[in-house]
Structure formats: structure tokens, C-alpha cells
Design an enzyme around this catalytic site. Structure first.
Site, mmCIF file in Angstrom:
data_model
loop_
_atom_site.group_PDB
_atom_site.id
_atom_site.type_symbol
_atom_site.label_atom_id
_atom_site.label_comp_id
_atom_site.label_asym_id
_atom_site.label_seq_id
_atom_site.Cartn_x
_atom_site.Cartn_y
_atom_site.Cartn_z
ATOM 1 N N HIS A 67 0.840 -1.208 0.000
ATOM 2 C CA HIS A 67 0.000 0.000 0.000
ATOM 3 C C HIS A 67 0.873 1.255 0.000
ATOM 4 C CE1 HIS A 67 -2.913 -2.986 1.229
ATOM 5 N NE2 HIS A 67 -3.883 -2.100 1.040
ATOM 6 N N VAL A 120 -2.346 1.985 6.976
ATOM 7 C CA VAL A 120 -3.443 1.686 6.047
ATOM 8 C C VAL A 120 -4.765 1.934 6.754
ATOM 9 C CG1 VAL A 120 -4.564 -0.100 4.656
ATOM 10 C CG2 VAL A 120 -2.066 -0.018 4.792
#
Ligand code: GUN
Length: 173
Positions: A67, A120
């Protein structure tokens, strides 16, 4: 996309369509394709998430490392995936002032240094103030708890992306 279409897609098409349900982890979609047919959205979600749960911790952390930072260098360079770009834009992260961007960059760096993976958060239903607040809060959490929290966010993001792809109502997830 109707159910029949989803189950009848060939391998390449399936990976193209579902390859970014988990950010930059098309391998998961490739593995899931071999386990078709799926009955519905819930079934498909169950399969994607079981893959994540079955990984050893190093693999789970690897998924998190795929990510990009929220409001980070990839956003500035324009290299985000279309899904991440949409989600970060929905949270107002594409239009931060210089001070806010700097504050988030500092918090992101502290978070990475502490946990070894990026922060995240399912950003779509958040906003810039909530992202900063949550980042500052989670920075103080114990590592084992934070890994579970972060993987939970990956699953929320995946649920929303799957729902988009299947044109389901995200509110019922
Ligand atoms: N939340 C939703 N999309 C993303 C993303 O691309 N990166 C991070 N860190 N969090 C997200």
C-alpha cells in the site's frame, strides 16, 4: 456484472478485473480464480480474506507494504492505482495544504519506523482530519494489535472495491 459473467471469465480477465481488490496484490486474485465458481459477493470476499488470514505474519506484512502512504509521494507523482487515487480523493487527501501534507508525512514516517509497514486506513469514508487523528492514535498501539487493525482495514478496502466491481450497495457490507 452478473454472477454468470463473474464465474465464466477466463483467467486473464478475472485477474485484470479483481487484481487490485487487495492493493497491488494480483496474486491473490490469481489464486482465487482457481477456486471458482463463487456464489455471490460474500462468498468471493470470504475467499479473498481467507487467503490473507492463512499467510504467515511476514506475508501479511508484505500485503500491507504494497500500500502507498496516504497523501504520500505516489499521490504527488501521480503513480497511485485508480482505486487508491479515488479513495484518497474521497477523503480530501488530494487537496491538502502544505502544512497538512507535512504533518501527515511526519506521522506516516513515524508509523513506518515503528511498525515496518505503512499506515493503512479505509480512507473512503474518512476525511483529512479523521485520517490524521487515527494515524496519531494508532501510532501508540501495541504492534500485534496494530497488525490486526491494519489487516482489518485492508479487508474493509477490499470489501468496498469488490462491492464496486459487482455493483452491489456498499452500505450492506
Ligand atoms: N486506504 C485506501 N486506499 C489506501 C491506499 O492506497 N493506501 C493506504 N495506505 N491506505 C488506503
Amino acid at each position: 456484472m452478473d454472477k454468470k459473467k463473474k464465474n465464466s471469465m477466463d483467467f486473464g480477465e478475472f485477474v485484470d478485473v479483481f487484481g487490485n481488490v487487495i492493493e497491488r496484490c494480483p496474486l491473490i486474485a490469481a489464486k482465487k480464480k482457481t477456486q471458482r465458481p463463487f456464489s455471490d459477493l460474500e462468498d468471493l470476499k470470504k475467499h479473498f480474506f481467507a487467503f490473507i488470514d492463512a499467510l504467515p505474519q511476514a506475508g501479511q506484512e508484505g500485503i500491507l507494504r504494497c500500500h502507498p502512504d496516504l497523501a504520500g509521494s505516489e499521490l504527488r507523482r501521480g503513480t497511485l492505482t485508480a482505486e487508491s487515487q479515488r479513495e484518497q480523493s474521497a477523503a480530501g487527501l488530494t487537496s491538502l495544504g502544505a502544512d497538512e501534507r507535512l504533518r501527515l508525512a511526519e506521522l506516516n514516517a513515524q508509523y513506518r519506523a515503528r511498525f515496518g509497514f505503512p499506515f493503512v486506513l479505509a480512507a473512503r469514508f474518512s476525511d483529512r482530519a479523521a485520517v490524521s487523528r487515527e494515524l496519531a492514535r494508532r501510532l501508540l498501539c501495541p504492534s500485534a494489535q496494530e497488525l490486526r487493525t491494519a489487516l482489518g482495514e485492508v479487508k474493509k478496502i477490499g470489501s468496498l472495491r469488490l462491492a464496486d466491481l459487482l455493483r452491489a450497495d456498499p452500505a450492506k457490507l
